[in-house]
Enzyme design. Structure first.
Site, PDB file in Angstrom:
ATOM      1  N   LYS A 227       0.818  -1.225   0.000  1.00 25.10           N
ATOM      2  CA  LYS A 227       0.000   0.000   0.000  1.00 25.10           C
ATOM      3  C   LYS A 227       0.847   1.268   0.000  1.00 25.10           C
ATOM      4  O   LYS A 227       2.040   1.259   0.303  1.00 25.10           O
ATOM      5  CB  LYS A 227      -0.979  -0.033   1.176  1.00 25.10           C
ATOM      6  CG  LYS A 227      -2.112  -1.020   0.945  1.00 25.10           C
ATOM      7  CD  LYS A 227      -3.224  -0.885   1.943  1.00 25.10           C
ATOM      8  CE  LYS A 227      -4.398  -1.805   1.561  1.00 25.10           C
ATOM      9  NZ  LYS A 227      -5.485  -1.764   2.559  1.00 25.10           N
ATOM     10  N   ARG A 262      -3.580 -10.253   5.076  1.00 27.59           N
ATOM     11  CA  ARG A 262      -4.021 -10.288   3.675  1.00 27.59           C
ATOM     12  C   ARG A 262      -2.912  -9.686   2.808  1.00 27.59           C
ATOM     13  O   ARG A 262      -2.614  -8.489   2.898  1.00 27.59           O
ATOM     14  CB  ARG A 262      -5.326  -9.499   3.526  1.00 27.59           C
ATOM     15  CG  ARG A 262      -5.925  -9.530   2.122  1.00 27.59           C
ATOM     16  CD  ARG A 262      -7.214  -8.732   2.065  1.00 27.59           C
ATOM     17  NE  ARG A 262      -7.811  -8.774   0.745  1.00 27.59           N
ATOM     18  CZ  ARG A 262      -7.505  -7.935  -0.242  1.00 27.59           C
ATOM     19  NH1 ARG A 262      -6.613  -6.973  -0.045  1.00 27.59           N
ATOM     20  NH2 ARG A 262      -8.099  -8.050  -1.421  1.00 27.59           N
TER      21      ARG A 262
END
Length: 283
Positions: A227, A262
């Site tokens: 991210k 995840r």
């Protein structure tokens, strides 16, 4: 700290082995791997790779929720995901846990009918009024994520007085809502939604307080793989340089009792979990 799923009950207590949820995007436009796994053959091949590398859950997503992404029409999202879930259920070992990453009730319904075990909703069951009902009528596990706003606009100007307290309060409210609808707490895990309606400082605050967020001693799932919070710290937008910082965050989060991670890069993060747990068990 058990997580009740249709075909299994997972031990997610602090001393249990953590789980890797492998990301399987069947979208043309996801921020990191858009288009790489479109089509049943490509999706199956990648799922097999992730299972071999140590994934315990395969999370299938048919709508990009990157900042600024437009919403995908429901029938299109079903067409992308339900056949893949059905193929995974038919082809992979019966012990494989399958998750549908969606904020739409009809998509979740179709995936559950195709064999999914888990509904992973980035809106925390708030986007679609029917999602609570669909989850209540199933026995699926549920991931309730926190997101301020929607993917189309969530990063325009996120604001909080106290992001840790506000995310915690949202989780507490959604747990009450679920229990009132007949969804027991043991079916629910919570995701703080790193990068979903959070500025850089909000993400860092949440990462520093992961072990304080979940109500009723429920497990936390963390999705921080590749991210932009990593790019901000590195000062480099090259996606290829986000692997090892993601691994570091996996290890950091496991030390805060985060049991579900995840990620895109399964093997490296799986190894980080096992090494961190070996050190924790030696205390």
């Amino acid at each position: 700290m058990n997580w009740s799923l249709p075909s299994a009950t997972l031990d997610l207590s602090p001393h249990a082995p953590g789980l890797i949820m492998g990301i399987l995007n069947v979208t043309p436009d996801s921020f990191s791997d858009g288009g790489a796994h479109v089509g049943i053959d490509a999706a199956l091949a990648h799922a097999r790779e992730m299972l071999t590398a140590g994934a315990g859950i395969i999370d299938v997503g048919g709508e990009s929720t990157r900042p600024g992404a437009a919403e995908v029409e429901t029938n299109e999202e079903i067409a992308r995901t339900a056949p893949v879930v059905a193929a995974l259920r038919a082809e992979l070992p019966s012990s494989t846990l399958l998750s549908i990453d969606t904020r739409k009730a009809a998509v979740a319904e179709a995936a559950l009918a195709a064999g999914a075990d888990i509904v992973n909703d980035v809106s925390g069951l708030t986007h679609d009024p029917r999602m609570l009902e669909v989850c209540a009528q199933s026995n699926a596990g549920i991931v309730i994520m926190h997101m301020q706003g929607s993917p189309e606009s969530m990063q325009d100007a996120p604001r909080y007085d106290d992001v840790v307290a506000e995310v915690r309060a949202f989780f507490q409210q959604q747990l009450k809502t679920c229990e009132a609808a007949g969804i027991t707490a043991d079916r629910i895990v919570f995701d703080p939604g790193i990068g979903f309606g959070k500025a850089h400082e909000h993400n860092l605050r949440l990462l520093a307080h992961l072990d304080t967020l979940a109500p009723a001693n429920r497990p936390i799932l963390l999705g921080v793989s590749r991210k932009s919070v990593i790019a901000r710290i590195l000062g480099d937008t090259d996606l290829s340089k986000r692997l090892w910082p993601t691994v570091a965050l996996t290890s950091h989060a496991r030390r805060q009792n985060v049991l579900i991670h995840r990620v895109h890069d399964v093997q490296e993060n799986h190894h980080a979990l096992r090494m961190t747990e070996a050190i924790l068990s030696a205390r």
